[in-house]
Motif scaffolding. Structure first.
Motif, PDB file in Angstrom:
ATOM      1  N   MET A   1      33.255 -28.775 -22.517  1.00  0.00           N
ATOM      2  CA  MET A   1      33.627 -29.510 -23.844  1.00  0.00           C
ATOM      3  C   MET A   1      33.334 -31.016 -23.186  1.00  0.00           C
ATOM      4  SD  MET A   1      36.782 -27.731 -25.378  1.00  0.00           S
ATOM      5  CE  MET A   1      37.837 -29.192 -26.110  1.00  0.00           C
ATOM      6  N   ASN A   2      33.412 -31.378 -21.806  1.00  0.00           N
ATOM      7  CA  ASN A   2      33.366 -32.711 -21.359  1.00  0.00           C
ATOM      8  C   ASN A   2      31.800 -33.067 -21.301  1.00  0.00           C
ATOM      9  OD1 ASN A   2      36.156 -33.002 -20.922  1.00  0.00           O
ATOM     10  ND2 ASN A   2      36.078 -31.877 -19.236  1.00  0.00           N
ATOM     11  N   ARG A   3      30.898 -32.193 -21.559  1.00  0.00           N
ATOM     12  CA  ARG A   3      29.419 -32.400 -21.472  1.00  0.00           C
ATOM     13  C   ARG A   3      29.167 -33.592 -22.571  1.00  0.00           C
ATOM     14  NH1 ARG A   3      25.851 -29.117 -18.767  1.00  0.00           N
ATOM     15  NH2 ARG A   3      26.827 -27.252 -17.893  1.00  0.00           N
ATOM     16  N   PRO A   4      28.311 -34.631 -22.313  1.00  0.00           N
ATOM     17  CA  PRO A   4      27.770 -35.470 -22.930  1.00  0.00           C
ATOM     18  C   PRO A   4      27.318 -34.849 -24.572  1.00  0.00           C
ATOM     19  CG  PRO A   4      26.956 -36.125 -21.126  1.00  0.00           C
ATOM     20  CD  PRO A   4      27.489 -34.557 -21.015  1.00  0.00           C
ATOM     21  N   HIS A   5      27.985 -35.295 -25.584  1.00  0.00           N
ATOM     22  CA  HIS A   5      27.330 -35.049 -26.914  1.00  0.00           C
ATOM     23  C   HIS A   5      27.945 -33.650 -27.493  1.00  0.00           C
ATOM     24  CE1 HIS A   5      24.789 -38.657 -26.801  1.00  0.00           C
ATOM     25  NE2 HIS A   5      24.280 -38.210 -25.667  1.00  0.00           N
ATOM     26  N   TYR A   6      28.779 -33.181 -26.710  1.00  0.00           N
ATOM     27  CA  TYR A   6      29.506 -31.863 -26.939  1.00  0.00           C
ATOM     28  C   TYR A   6      29.884 -31.706 -28.236  1.00  0.00           C
ATOM     29  CZ  TYR A   6      32.350 -27.809 -27.193  1.00  0.00           C
ATOM     30  OH  TYR A   6      32.764 -26.616 -27.826  1.00  0.00           O
ATOM     31  N   ASP A   7      30.572 -32.552 -28.800  1.00  0.00           N
ATOM     32  CA  ASP A   7      31.010 -32.409 -30.370  1.00  0.00           C
ATOM     33  C   ASP A   7      29.944 -32.455 -31.209  1.00  0.00           C
ATOM     34  OD1 ASP A   7      33.745 -32.396 -29.481  1.00  0.00           O
ATOM     35  OD2 ASP A   7      34.094 -34.396 -29.994  1.00  0.00           O
ATOM     36  N   GLU A   8      28.948 -33.165 -30.972  1.00  0.00           N
ATOM     37  CA  GLU A   8      27.698 -33.425 -31.803  1.00  0.00           C
ATOM     38  C   GLU A   8      26.853 -31.902 -31.712  1.00  0.00           C
ATOM     39  OE1 GLU A   8      23.199 -35.422 -31.278  1.00  0.00           O
ATOM     40  OE2 GLU A   8      25.121 -36.709 -30.844  1.00  0.00           O
ATOM     41  N   TYR A   9      26.491 -31.557 -30.784  1.00  0.00           N
ATOM     42  CA  TYR A   9      26.114 -30.238 -30.468  1.00  0.00           C
ATOM     43  C   TYR A   9      26.812 -29.135 -31.023  1.00  0.00           C
ATOM     44  CZ  TYR A   9      22.982 -32.822 -27.113  1.00  0.00           C
ATOM     45  OH  TYR A   9      22.100 -33.638 -26.441  1.00  0.00           O
ATOM     46  N   GLU A  10      28.090 -28.916 -30.882  1.00  0.00           N
ATOM     47  CA  GLU A  10      29.196 -27.990 -31.456  1.00  0.00           C
ATOM     48  C   GLU A  10      28.913 -28.158 -33.084  1.00  0.00           C
ATOM     49  OE1 GLU A  10      33.412 -26.230 -31.466  1.00  0.00           O
ATOM     50  OE2 GLU A  10      33.038 -28.249 -31.011  1.00  0.00           O
ATOM     51  N   LEU A  11      28.672 -29.211 -33.731  1.00  0.00           N
ATOM     52  CA  LEU A  11      28.705 -29.312 -35.068  1.00  0.00           C
ATOM     53  C   LEU A  11      27.465 -28.967 -35.573  1.00  0.00           C
ATOM     54  CD1 LEU A  11      30.228 -30.141 -37.867  1.00  0.00           C
ATOM     55  CD2 LEU A  11      29.571 -32.545 -37.252  1.00  0.00           C
ATOM     56  N   GLN A  12      26.413 -29.337 -34.908  1.00  0.00           N
ATOM     57  CA  GLN A  12      24.978 -29.045 -35.525  1.00  0.00           C
ATOM     58  C   GLN A  12      24.901 -27.585 -35.377  1.00  0.00           C
ATOM     59  OE1 GLN A  12      22.354 -31.265 -32.593  1.00  0.00           O
ATOM     60  NE2 GLN A  12      22.844 -33.092 -33.479  1.00  0.00           N
ATOM     61  N   CYS A  13      25.233 -26.792 -34.271  1.00  0.00           N
ATOM     62  CA  CYS A  13      24.992 -25.527 -34.060  1.00  0.00           C
ATOM     63  C   CYS A  13      25.891 -24.667 -34.812  1.00  0.00           C
ATOM     64  CB  CYS A  13      25.487 -25.083 -32.391  1.00  0.00           C
ATOM     65  SG  CYS A  13      24.133 -25.789 -31.316  1.00  0.00           S
ATOM     66  N   GLN A  14      26.994 -25.146 -35.191  1.00  0.00           N
ATOM     67  CA  GLN A  14      27.813 -24.393 -36.200  1.00  0.00           C
ATOM     68  C   GLN A  14      27.306 -24.395 -37.499  1.00  0.00           C
ATOM     69  OE1 GLN A  14      32.400 -24.413 -35.893  1.00  0.00           O
ATOM     70  NE2 GLN A  14      32.137 -25.760 -37.818  1.00  0.00           N
TER      71      GLN A  14
ATOM     72  N   LEU B   1      35.938 -20.654 -28.477  1.00  0.00           N
ATOM     73  CA  LEU B   1      35.526 -21.667 -29.615  1.00  0.00           C
ATOM     74  C   LEU B   1      35.422 -21.085 -30.771  1.00  0.00           C
ATOM     75  CD1 LEU B   1      33.817 -24.351 -27.592  1.00  0.00           C
ATOM     76  CD2 LEU B   1      36.128 -24.361 -28.188  1.00  0.00           C
ATOM     77  N   ASN B   2      36.330 -21.102 -31.780  1.00  0.00           N
ATOM     78  CA  ASN B   2      36.424 -20.873 -33.235  1.00  0.00           C
ATOM     79  C   ASN B   2      36.370 -22.343 -33.661  1.00  0.00           C
ATOM     80  OD1 ASN B   2      36.424 -19.158 -34.974  1.00  0.00           O
ATOM     81  ND2 ASN B   2      38.561 -19.044 -34.997  1.00  0.00           N
ATOM     82  N   SER B   3      35.260 -22.896 -33.648  1.00  0.00           N
ATOM     83  CA  SER B   3      34.997 -24.188 -34.344  1.00  0.00           C
ATOM     84  C   SER B   3      34.963 -24.341 -35.719  1.00  0.00           C
ATOM     85  CB  SER B   3      33.618 -24.620 -33.945  1.00  0.00           C
ATOM     86  OG  SER B   3      33.460 -24.176 -32.700  1.00  0.00           O
ATOM     87  N   PRO B   4      36.094 -24.689 -36.278  1.00  0.00           N
ATOM     88  CA  PRO B   4      36.163 -25.324 -37.434  1.00  0.00           C
ATOM     89  C   PRO B   4      36.289 -26.461 -37.421  1.00  0.00           C
ATOM     90  CG  PRO B   4      38.406 -24.557 -37.064  1.00  0.00           C
ATOM     91  CD  PRO B   4      37.443 -24.096 -35.638  1.00  0.00           C
ATOM     92  N   SER B   5      34.946 -27.169 -36.978  1.00  0.00           N
ATOM     93  CA  SER B   5      34.797 -28.370 -36.808  1.00  0.00           C
ATOM     94  C   SER B   5      34.417 -28.761 -38.453  1.00  0.00           C
ATOM     95  CB  SER B   5      33.584 -28.700 -36.203  1.00  0.00           C
ATOM     96  OG  SER B   5      33.119 -30.229 -36.070  1.00  0.00           O
TER      97      SER B   5
ATOM     98  N   MET C   1      23.980 -23.286 -28.737  1.00  0.00           N
ATOM     99  CA  MET C   1      24.699 -23.975 -27.704  1.00  0.00           C
ATOM    100  C   MET C   1      23.983 -23.842 -26.190  1.00  0.00           C
ATOM    101  SD  MET C   1      27.261 -25.451 -29.178  1.00  0.00           S
ATOM    102  CE  MET C   1      28.861 -25.652 -27.991  1.00  0.00           C
ATOM    103  N   LYS C   2      23.509 -22.777 -25.908  1.00  0.00           N
ATOM    104  CA  LYS C   2      22.849 -22.695 -24.716  1.00  0.00           C
ATOM    105  C   LYS C   2      21.555 -23.388 -24.642  1.00  0.00           C
ATOM    106  CE  LYS C   2      24.317 -18.204 -22.965  1.00  0.00           C
ATOM    107  NZ  LYS C   2      23.951 -16.883 -22.827  1.00  0.00           N
ATOM    108  N   GLY C   3      20.939 -23.632 -25.914  1.00  0.00           N
ATOM    109  CA  GLY C   3      19.865 -24.612 -25.898  1.00  0.00           C
ATOM    110  C   GLY C   3      20.109 -26.026 -25.676  1.00  0.00           C
ATOM    111  N   HIS C   4      21.311 -26.340 -25.739  1.00  0.00           N
ATOM    112  CA  HIS C   4      21.610 -27.725 -25.498  1.00  0.00           C
ATOM    113  C   HIS C   4      22.577 -27.817 -24.052  1.00  0.00           C
ATOM    114  CE1 HIS C   4      20.866 -29.352 -29.327  1.00  0.00           C
ATOM    115  NE2 HIS C   4      21.502 -28.421 -29.908  1.00  0.00           N
ATOM    116  N   GLY C   5      22.220 -26.789 -23.265  1.00  0.00           N
ATOM    117  CA  GLY C   5      22.591 -26.865 -21.921  1.00  0.00           C
ATOM    118  C   GLY C   5      24.067 -26.436 -21.796  1.00  0.00           C
ATOM    119  N   ILE C   6      25.004 -26.039 -22.792  1.00  0.00           N
ATOM    120  CA  ILE C   6      26.048 -25.736 -22.702  1.00  0.00           C
ATOM    121  C   ILE C   6      26.414 -24.223 -22.473  1.00  0.00           C
ATOM    122  CG2 ILE C   6      28.337 -25.718 -24.278  1.00  0.00           C
ATOM    123  CD1 ILE C   6      27.205 -28.269 -25.646  1.00  0.00           C
ATOM    124  N   LYS C   7      27.341 -23.995 -21.463  1.00  0.00           N
ATOM    125  CA  LYS C   7      27.316 -22.322 -21.048  1.00  0.00           C
ATOM    126  C   LYS C   7      28.395 -22.020 -22.173  1.00  0.00           C
ATOM    127  CE  LYS C   7      26.598 -23.930 -16.138  1.00  0.00           C
ATOM    128  NZ  LYS C   7      27.293 -24.278 -15.006  1.00  0.00           N
ATOM    129  N   ALA C   8      27.871 -21.083 -22.816  1.00  0.00           N
ATOM    130  CA  ALA C   8      28.610 -20.513 -24.149  1.00  0.00           C
ATOM    131  C   ALA C   8      28.249 -19.011 -24.094  1.00  0.00           C
ATOM    132  CB  ALA C   8      28.202 -20.981 -25.425  1.00  0.00           C
TER     133      ALA C   8
END
Length: 185
Positions: free
Chosen positions: A164-177, A46-50, A142-149
């Motif tokens: 990526m199907n976890r609830p609030h994934y996009d929100e957490y990814e953006l916050q973490c980024q 995940l190269n997140s250029p969100s 991301m791990k702090g939000h329960g996402i296995k990264a």
């Protein structure tokens, strides 16, 4: 071999194919739209250029990227999608072949170069001297939000695309980024 997807490429693919394993990769900060294969034991990098706004430079002397839309760390998926949709529309208007078969010297690619979004410079290891530390911070967040990264090949990745199907994934990814790559310590 592990798949590394460009997040932007996924955004573009999602519109055509539906939900699919995403990201921004090939290499962080790149704009490679190619899919390099897939398998069940692969890691979705995940190269997140969100990203957000379309801040552009108007100076002709600023270089080859002057005037291109700039994705920001805090840009939303919707904002990024709009930027890529505009670029894809331009390519289609200029008769570009299917995206995975485009060549860099394709006349449509050259005609639309000014509309191709730029990834955030913070996500480019060549431009961010703290990139390795920022990647580790991204994984921790991301791990702090329960996402296995995990850290993988110098970037961050998800253990599986299902994350990526976890609830609030996009929100957490953006916050973490924003937290990992945007804050100076």
């Amino acid at each position: 071999m592990l798949n590394l997807f460009n997040r932007a490429a996924v955004f573009t693919s999602v519109g055509a194919v539906g939900l699919m394993v995403l990201t921004a990769c090939g290499g962080v900060g790149g704009n490679d739209d190619t899919d390099k294969g897939g398998g069940k034991d692969e890691v979705a990098s995940l190269n997140s250029p969100s990203a957000g706004g379309t801040s552009t430079s108007t100076s002709a002397s600023a270089g080859p990227d002057a005037g291109r839309p700039q994705i920001r760390l805090d840009s939303t998926n919707e904002e990024v999608n709009r930027m890529y949709e505009a670029w894809q529309a331009c390519l289609k208007e200029h008769g570009a072949a299917e995206k995975y078969k485009r060549k860099p010297n394709d006349p449509a690619v050259l005609a639309c170069k000014g509309k191709q979004p730029l990834d955030p410079p913070e996500l480019d290891p060549a431009k961010n001297p703290d990139y390795a530390d920022d990647v580790r911070e991204m994984v921790k967040c991301m791990k702090g939000h329960g996402i296995k990264a995990l850290v993988y090949e110098g970037s961050w990745a998800l253990e599986t695309g299902n994350e990526m199907n976890r609830p609030h994934y996009d929100e957490y990814e953006l916050q973490c980024q924003v937290k990992a790559f945007g804050e100076d310590e």
